[in-house]
Design an enzyme around this catalytic site. Structure first.
Site, PDB file in Angstrom:
ATOM      1  N   HIS A  67      16.072 -16.835   9.996  1.00  0.00           N
ATOM      2  CA  HIS A  67      14.554 -15.739  10.188  1.00  0.00           C
ATOM      3  C   HIS A  67      15.164 -14.638   9.405  1.00  0.00           C
ATOM      4  O   HIS A  67      15.746 -13.258   9.823  1.00  0.00           O
ATOM      5  CB  HIS A  67      14.582 -15.701  11.887  1.00  0.00           C
ATOM      6  CG  HIS A  67      13.522 -14.684  12.074  1.00  0.00           C
ATOM      7  ND1 HIS A  67      12.142 -14.498  11.490  1.00  0.00           N
ATOM      8  CD2 HIS A  67      13.796 -13.002  12.906  1.00  0.00           C
ATOM      9  CE1 HIS A  67      12.333 -13.442  11.860  1.00  0.00           C
ATOM     10  NE2 HIS A  67      12.435 -12.418  12.087  1.00  0.00           N
ATOM     11  N   ASP A  69      13.474 -10.336   9.310  1.00  0.00           N
ATOM     12  CA  ASP A  69      12.685  -9.620   9.437  1.00  0.00           C
ATOM     13  C   ASP A  69      11.453  -9.110   8.585  1.00  0.00           C
ATOM     14  O   ASP A  69      12.276  -8.139   7.043  1.00  0.00           O
ATOM     15  CB  ASP A  69      13.213  -8.361  10.007  1.00  0.00           C
ATOM     16  CG  ASP A  69      13.553  -9.260  11.742  1.00  0.00           C
ATOM     17  OD1 ASP A  69      14.359  -8.343  12.276  1.00  0.00           O
ATOM     18  OD2 ASP A  69      12.490 -10.175  12.390  1.00  0.00           O
ATOM     19  N   ASP A 191      11.065 -15.487  16.809  1.00  0.00           N
ATOM     20  CA  ASP A 191      11.395 -14.098  17.752  1.00  0.00           C
ATOM     21  C   ASP A 191      10.789 -13.425  18.059  1.00  0.00           C
ATOM     22  O   ASP A 191      10.512 -12.064  18.534  1.00  0.00           O
ATOM     23  CB  ASP A 191      11.999 -13.257  15.818  1.00  0.00           C
ATOM     24  CG  ASP A 191      13.249 -12.786  15.870  1.00  0.00           C
ATOM     25  OD1 ASP A 191      13.110 -12.596  17.162  1.00  0.00           O
ATOM     26  OD2 ASP A 191      13.006 -11.151  15.111  1.00  0.00           O
ATOM     27  N   HIS A 309       6.646  -8.810  13.009  1.00  0.00           N
ATOM     28  CA  HIS A 309       6.381  -8.272  14.884  1.00  0.00           C
ATOM     29  C   HIS A 309       7.501  -7.629  14.660  1.00  0.00           C
ATOM     30  O   HIS A 309       8.029  -6.734  16.338  1.00  0.00           O
ATOM     31  CB  HIS A 309       7.139  -9.788  15.532  1.00  0.00           C
ATOM     32  CG  HIS A 309       8.568  -9.993  14.844  1.00  0.00           C
ATOM     33  ND1 HIS A 309       7.870 -11.232  14.319  1.00  0.00           N
ATOM     34  CD2 HIS A 309       9.929 -10.063  14.776  1.00  0.00           C
ATOM     35  CE1 HIS A 309      10.056 -11.694  13.838  1.00  0.00           C
ATOM     36  NE2 HIS A 309      10.757 -10.546  14.011  1.00  0.00           N
TER      37      HIS A 309
END
Length: 883
Positions: A67, A69, A191, A309
């Protein structure tokens, strides 16, 4: 950015998939996130590449993934390229390089990737040989894309239109690059900090066994095995908010963190839709014209990044938040060029167009220095709108003319500035703008002598009257002359009256205590005490009244003020608040709210929107699907408010609409509050590593709350249509006027509509964008829920004829697609699940007839339209400019 980062921040993950938007209103609601993925190619043959399982063993699916970001502790570029210090891990580029090598080395390995913002960047940097090898890995199912959006978007602070846009951008890249093989088959939202009803997850459990078979797998293959097990699944109709990872640790602060960035994202969404519409209506003339090269792509990608997010949520570090804002600003510039090219082409006049992003602080160079100029107002909605234009000017008397040259009523109002105490003259005039089009108004200063303007009148605390009022034909608001506070609102058309008190308060931000060292921070909202403190018990007030507007200016302190405003013909009350810089010299961080108190008997219930679309019922200290042990009665009752929040009893409804995402609640019956700003002195230990101090432009925030008072049975029509107008507001362009003709003999056109007939009030034009040389992407949405509006029949199905809808093009063929436009709807299929409740069968795809497109309540339908010839407003078709 790594699996370890996700675990460190304590976030839960899940996977899931589903079908077409809109049918959730007809049976237990389907969640929007599942809706656009359509579970991708979910026929059994599509899973032939999955690893074989052992039926008599416990099969453990190892899902290798990363994942990444798209900004958080470091900027997007820093995460992609990595760094040389100990704090920054090797970048995403290195991760993808090593994954590619590992997959090449061992045929049994599989890997899952999500964020197209990074993958598309990496892809374009590869050699042809590497690209071909990656395409083969995707074809074999060993490199699988889950979710497939540009980012893994936030679920609390995002608007559904922006979510759809960023998903479309990512999935379109996959479709162009890998074709059918690259289409994601599952969602993968591991997430975000809680899950909204508009986005869904499918949780699975696996039985224990004595024998274990471990295999490399993917979310799609795992989901397929769950489906083959023929289990019965519960249906969850609410959402997963508010999220907490421990007592007194509710992640409800980020609903309101960095309000300036949240507002910039919202107005950028508005700006992007105007940009894409003009690009679609004008054709290539919008991209290459007299102002240079313009495109919507840069802003489209920047907006997609903002849905991440840790972006729209306000949970990134300050320098990263600044970088997000810079990306938006960079995207605005080519859109401004595109808009200038398009307006010149459509109007037939080459003008020096400019926008005024500083209008909210009464700043616009052209209008303030020019004695003569023109104003072009573009309306992105499918219906005509009336819009009050408000521009800062120099002192004088002005003449305003409409597109036909007729004089228009106008006023000059002196607007006191809380920051400088120097009033600035502002010109007001009402404009009428056709559907999906523009109107051009001309402004001329006719005299500097004896200028006529309306000055604010100070109202002493002990005046002759106990109350003062502002009103128009529809609304009356009453204020106390003693306190300066709002006392009552009346909807005179519906004969509804409600005592309403509104003021500003602030919560002391906790810095931890002996039991728990949890402080308020970018993520966590933890007030020091339950009761907030008033900013002031009274407000100094000034009254402004003209033929077009009536205003009460309230000064609560040197860092908190508000203007309560009623324009002529307006059916709502506008509250324009200004908060900041928030003082912290007393050693306390502060979380500032606007609170409305009424005598409504709401029985613990209130209502919020979900990503700007569906309405969810909230109940204090209660969760619908599990027993709540409430440890934080304030933060534990806060919910995300994307566009509106309301309270009601059996007869009356008070609705407050927002101009950005905020946190909100009703902590006692008849009360409603929204958090407008926060400044905190401590980090909340969720990974950011710095306090939320809001440096630079985030120190002072100005925003608007729009207040509606309605009878309950008429409220939906009011808040649905007002929210649509607020999210897609008219865009104002200024020019000196007197420009040269676009081409020899071109008539100057002062009004244009892109539609030959208006859309019905219940239909929202969600997307109009170019989708290739001779194709358009078109999304139409029924914006009312089933049974929501009985008085105006707005909840009924609507049938449209799209064939002759647009004035600049003729639709020759219409292909219906899934929501993200990455798959024809007729070829989409879904895995079949067994719910524990009765559910309506999913309707099969029907042949599409452009002359009869029906929208059911809350349904979104997406089409790729083939259009006839060039996009040419100068063609022989009926003149869309003749009004």
């Amino acid at each position: 950015m790594s699996p370890g980062a996700a675990a460190r921040r304590g976030r839960a993950g899940a996977c899931g998939a589903a079908g077409r938007a809109g049918r959730g209103s007809l049976h237990p609601p389907a969640w929007l996130f599942l809706l656009w993925l359509v579970a991708g190619r979910t026929r059994a043959a599509d899973y032939e590449a999955c690893p074989r399982v052992q039926p008599d063993m416990l099969n453990v699916h190892l899902v290798a993934h990363t994942h990444d970001d798209v900004g958080w502790i470091y900027t997007v570029d820093q995460y992609y390229y990595g760094g040389q210090n100990d704090l920054l891990h090797p970048g995403v580029k290195n991760i993808l390089d090593s994954v590619f090598a590992a997959l090449q080395a061992e045929p049994s390995r599989r890997f899952v990737y999500v964020e197209m913002a990074f993958f598309s960047r990496w892809w374009h940097q590869q050699t042809n040989a590497t690209q071909q090898a990656v395409q083969e890995l995707v074809r074999q199912g060993r490199l699988e894309f889950a979710n497939g959006g540009w980012v893994m978007n936030d679920e609390a602070a995002t608007h559904y239109g922006a979510i759809v846009d960023q998903m479309t951008l990512g999935l379109h890249f996959l479709q162009k690059t890998f074709g059918e093989d690259g289409r994601p088959r599952v969602a993968w939202h591991i997430d975000p900090f809680g899950h909204s009803r508009e986005q869904a997850s499918l949780f699975a459990q696996q039985e224990n066994g004595s024998r274990v078979h471990v295999l490399y797998s993917t979310p799609a293959c795992y989901l397929r095995e769950l489906n083959k097990a023929n289990l019965t699944w519960s249906v969850k109709e609410d959402d997963f908010f508010p999220y907490a990872d421990g007592p007194h640790q509710f992640w409800t602060g980020y609903f309101s963190s960095r309000p300036a960035l949240k507002h910039y994202e919202r107005v950028s969404y508005n700006f992007l839709q105007v940009c894409k519409q003009l690009e679609a209506l004008t054709g290539w003339e919008a991209n290459k014209g007299p102002y240079g090269w313009g495109t919507s792509t840069v802003l489209e990608e920047a907006m997609a990044v903002l849905q991440h997010h840790d972006a729209i949520s306000g949970t990134a570090r300050q320098n990263v938040a600044d970088d997000y804002a810079h990306k938006l600003a960079t995207g605005w510039r080519p859109c401004q060029v595109l808009m200038s090219n398009a307006l010149a082409w459509l109007s037939g006049s080459i003008e020096d167009y400019s926008t005024c992003p500083g209008l909210n602080i009464s700043f616009c160079v052209l209008s303030q220095i020019s004695a003569r100029f023109q104003v072009t107002i573009y309306n992105p909605l499918g219906r005509k709108v009336a819009h009050m234009v408000r521009l800062p000017v120099n002192e004088g008397t002005f003449l305003v003319k409409d597109p036909k040259g007729n004089a228009v009523t106008s006023d000059v109002v002196m607007n006191p500035q809380a920051e400088t105490q120097i009033p600035i003259p502002e010109l007001l005039f009402p404009a009428s703008v056709p559907a999906l089009g523009f109107s051009v108004y001309s402004i001329a200063r006719v005299s500097r002598q004896n200028p006529k303007f309306h000055m604010p009148k100070s109202i002493p605390r002990h005046s002759n009257s106990d109350v003062l009022m502002i009103q128009n034909k529809y609304i009356r608001a009453t204020f106390s002359a003693e306190t300066g506070l709002l006392m009552k609102i009346e909807n005179m058309g519906q004969k509804v009256v409600l005592p309403v008190s509104q003021s500003f308060f602030w919560y002391k931000a906790s810095i931890g205590d002996r039991k728990l060292q949890q402080s308020s921070g970018a993520y966590v909202f933890r007030p020091h005490r339950r009761q907030p403190l008033p900013v002031s018990q009274r407000a100094e007030i000034y009254l402004v009244k003209s033929s077009l507007v009536q205003e009460v200016h309230q000064n609560f302190s040197d860092w908190c003020s508000q203007v309560v405003r009623l324009y002529r013909g307006q059916r709502h009350l506008e509250l324009q608040w200004t908060v900041g810089p928030i003082p912290t010299a007393d050693g306390w961080g502060k979380e500032v709210i606007s609170r409305f108190d009424t005598p409504l008997d709401t029985k613990g219930h209130f209502y919020t929107d979900s990503n700007g679309r569906e309405i969810l019922t909230r109940r204090r200290d209660y969760r619908p699907t599990w027993s709540l042990n409430q440890t934080q009665v304030v933060a534990g009752n806060y919910y995300p408010v994307n566009t509106r929040i309301f309270i009601k009893d059996g007869e009356k409804q008070l609705t407050v609409l927002t101009d950005r995402s905020q946190g909100g609640s009703s902590l006692r019956d008849g009360s409603l509050e929204l958090m407008v700003h926060r400044k905190l002195l401590r980090d909340d230990f969720r990974g950011v590593g710095e306090a939320l101090l809001e440096q630079g432009s985030g120190l002072v925030v100005r925003g608007r709350h729009l207040v509606l008072l309605d009878a309950v049975d008429q409220a939906a029509a009011g808040h649905r249509l007002l929210a649509e107008r607020e999210v897609l507001a008219p865009q104002v362009f200024l020019a000196p006027g007197g420009g040269a003709p676009y081409f020899q003999g071109a008539p100057r056109r002062t009004q244009f509509s892109g539609l030959l007939r208006e859309l019905p009030p219940s239909v929202h034009l969600l997307t109009l964008a170019r989708w290739g040389p001779d194709r358009l992407l078109l999304r139409l949405e029924h914006q009312f829920a089933l049974g929501e509006d009985s008085g105006h029949n707005l909840s009924s199905p609507v049938t449209l004829n799209l064939q002759d809808l647009f004035s600049t093009v003729t639709i020759t063929h219409l292909q219906e697609t899934t929501l993200a436009a990455n798959q024809p709807r007729e070829s989409a299929s879904r895995l079949k699940w067994t719910p524990d409740t009765d559910a309506a069968p999913y309707p099969p795809a029907a042949p599409v007839d452009p002359t009869t497109i029906t929208l059911q309540p809350m349904e979104i339908r997406t089409f790729v339209a083939s259009v006839l010839g060039e996009l040419d407003p100068w063609s022989h078709r009926e003149d869309p400019l003749d009004f």
